[in-house]
Write a protein that holds these residues in place. Structure first.
Motif, mmCIF file in Angstrom:
data_model
loop_
_atom_site.group_PDB
_atom_site.id
_atom_site.type_symbol
_atom_site.label_atom_id
_atom_site.label_comp_id
_atom_site.label_asym_id
_atom_site.label_seq_id
_atom_site.Cartn_x
_atom_site.Cartn_y
_atom_site.Cartn_z
ATOM 1 N N PHE A 211 0.855 -1.181 0.000
ATOM 2 C CA PHE A 211 0.000 0.000 0.000
ATOM 3 C C PHE A 211 0.890 1.229 0.000
ATOM 4 O O PHE A 211 1.919 1.272 0.674
ATOM 5 N N SER A 212 0.519 2.254 -0.767
ATOM 6 C CA SER A 212 1.315 3.477 -0.853
ATOM 7 C C SER A 212 0.412 4.700 -0.793
ATOM 8 O O SER A 212 -0.397 4.920 -1.703
ATOM 9 N N MET A 213 0.579 5.480 0.245
ATOM 10 C CA MET A 213 -0.160 6.731 0.331
ATOM 11 C C MET A 213 0.334 7.699 -0.748
ATOM 12 O O MET A 213 -0.450 8.489 -1.284
ATOM 13 N N ASP A 214 1.619 7.589 -1.141
ATOM 14 C CA ASP A 214 2.141 8.447 -2.206
ATOM 15 C C ASP A 214 1.443 8.175 -3.538
ATOM 16 O O ASP A 214 1.253 9.085 -4.338
ATOM 17 N N GLU A 215 1.064 6.936 -3.804
ATOM 18 C CA GLU A 215 0.394 6.576 -5.056
ATOM 19 C C GLU A 215 -1.124 6.729 -4.963
ATOM 20 O O GLU A 215 -1.811 6.676 -5.978
ATOM 21 N N THR A 216 -1.650 6.895 -3.767
ATOM 22 C CA THR A 216 -3.086 7.098 -3.572
ATOM 23 C C THR A 216 -3.481 8.444 -4.165
ATOM 24 O O THR A 216 -2.757 9.430 -4.030
ATOM 25 N N VAL A 217 -4.614 8.489 -4.849
ATOM 26 C CA VAL A 217 -5.086 9.712 -5.497
ATOM 27 C C VAL A 217 -6.283 10.235 -4.721
ATOM 28 O O VAL A 217 -7.403 9.732 -4.872
ATOM 29 N N GLY A 218 -6.047 11.227 -3.857
ATOM 30 C CA GLY A 218 -7.108 11.872 -3.092
ATOM 31 C C GLY A 218 -8.111 10.895 -2.529
ATOM 32 O O GLY A 218 -7.761 9.887 -1.927
ATOM 33 N N ASP A 219 -9.401 11.199 -2.768
ATOM 34 C CA ASP A 219 -10.458 10.300 -2.314
ATOM 35 C C ASP A 219 -11.003 9.478 -3.486
ATOM 36 O O ASP A 219 -12.075 8.911 -3.417
ATOM 37 N N GLN A 220 -10.187 9.377 -4.582
ATOM 38 C CA GLN A 220 -10.630 8.658 -5.774
ATOM 39 C C GLN A 220 -10.145 7.216 -5.831
ATOM 40 O O GLN A 220 -10.868 6.335 -6.264
ATOM 41 N N MET A 221 -8.896 6.973 -5.436
ATOM 42 C CA MET A 221 -8.374 5.610 -5.551
ATOM 43 C C MET A 221 -7.185 5.389 -4.625
ATOM 44 O O MET A 221 -6.394 6.288 -4.382
ATOM 45 N N LEU A 222 -7.123 4.164 -4.096
ATOM 46 C CA LEU A 222 -5.983 3.756 -3.292
ATOM 47 C C LEU A 222 -4.842 3.350 -4.213
ATOM 48 O O LEU A 222 -5.070 2.856 -5.320
ATOM 49 N N GLY A 223 -3.621 3.546 -3.751
ATOM 50 C CA GLY A 223 -2.462 3.215 -4.562
ATOM 51 C C GLY A 223 -1.645 2.088 -3.954
ATOM 52 O O GLY A 223 -1.496 1.996 -2.731
ATOM 53 N N TYR A 224 -1.131 1.212 -4.808
ATOM 54 C CA TYR A 224 -0.265 0.109 -4.395
ATOM 55 C C TYR A 224 0.952 0.094 -5.296
ATOM 56 O O TYR A 224 0.901 0.538 -6.446
ATOM 57 N N VAL A 225 2.048 -0.416 -4.787
ATOM 58 C CA VAL A 225 3.284 -0.557 -5.548
ATOM 59 C C VAL A 225 3.613 -2.040 -5.607
ATOM 60 O O VAL A 225 3.577 -2.735 -4.588
ATOM 61 N N PHE A 226 3.930 -2.522 -6.806
ATOM 62 C CA PHE A 226 4.307 -3.916 -7.002
ATOM 63 C C PHE A 226 5.493 -3.953 -7.943
ATOM 64 O O PHE A 226 5.383 -3.572 -9.108
ATOM 65 N N ASP A 227 6.630 -4.358 -7.432
ATOM 66 C CA ASP A 227 7.836 -4.433 -8.243
ATOM 67 C C ASP A 227 7.971 -5.828 -8.837
ATOM 68 O O ASP A 227 7.938 -6.821 -8.106
ATOM 69 N N ILE A 228 8.109 -5.910 -10.139
ATOM 70 C CA ILE A 228 8.400 -7.181 -10.800
ATOM 71 C C ILE A 228 9.888 -7.190 -11.091
ATOM 72 O O ILE A 228 10.386 -6.370 -11.868
ATOM 73 N N VAL A 229 10.599 -8.092 -10.451
ATOM 74 C CA VAL A 229 12.048 -8.199 -10.604
ATOM 75 C C VAL A 229 12.320 -9.480 -11.382
ATOM 76 O O VAL A 229 11.926 -10.567 -10.960
ATOM 77 N N LEU A 230 12.994 -9.355 -12.524
ATOM 78 C CA LEU A 230 13.175 -10.506 -13.406
ATOM 79 C C LEU A 230 14.347 -11.404 -13.019
ATOM 80 O O LEU A 230 14.301 -12.601 -13.250
ATOM 81 N N ARG A 231 15.393 -10.863 -12.465
ATOM 82 C CA ARG A 231 16.559 -11.687 -12.131
ATOM 83 C C ARG A 231 17.161 -11.222 -10.805
ATOM 84 O O ARG A 231 16.928 -10.128 -10.349
#
Length: 157
Positions: free
Chosen positions: A128-148
């Motif tokens: 969960f990321s408050m930095d990626e959350t957009v006001g009262d419109q949408m919650l933000g999440y961060v998901f890193d895909i690391v290949l190697r």
């Protein structure tokens, strides 16, 4: 470029009996290694990809909910999103799932539990990321895909 070997038990087994459909569709013969071409930058082709200079993508979607799937009695899948990544050829397709933090269904889901390494399972949960959350419109999440490397995202099932 050299990569450290991936620790045994990081990835799920391709046939995991509690996840019943793997018994029917999992490989019954030894796998063959496909030699990958040298890492090069390739054009993305048609379509628009929204990315920043650090290579981060942004997707906007409705958060999925859990759903029943019939694998066993009271079988419910945790909320998740599938990601399918393609390399230079079709044989370089990688599929993974992004889960949401602290889902109570994790302990009952044989797909999630098929990954023996607890730290590897944890890498499948978005943060969960408050930095990626957009006001009262949408919650933000961060998901890193690391290949190697050491922090690679588990791929497979």
């Amino acid at each position: 470029m050299k990569f450290e070997p991936i620790a045994r038990g990081t990835y799920p087994s391709l046939v995991y009996p509690p996840y019943k459909s793997t018994v029917k569709r999992g490989p019954q013969q030894p796998l063959l290694r496909v030699n990958a071409p040298a890492a090069t930058e390739t054009p993305l082709g048609f379509g628009k990809f929204f990315t920043d200079r650090d290579g981060r993508y942004r997707f906007v979607t409705i958060k999925p909910g859990p759903y029943p799937w019939g694998n066993h009695h009271k079988a419910w899948r945790p909320a998740h999103i599938h990601f399918s990544l393609f390399g230079n050829v079709l044989a370089q397709r990688l599929v993974t799932q992004m889960y949401f933090p602290n889902d109570p269904l994790f302990e009952f889901d044989p797909i999630y539990q098929s990954i023996p390494d607890a730290a590897a399972r944890e890498r499948l949960s978005a943060r969960f990321s408050m930095d990626e959350t957009v006001g009262d419109q949408m919650l933000g999440y961060v998901f890193d895909i690391v290949l190697r490397g050491r922090g690679a995202t588990p791929f497979g099932l």
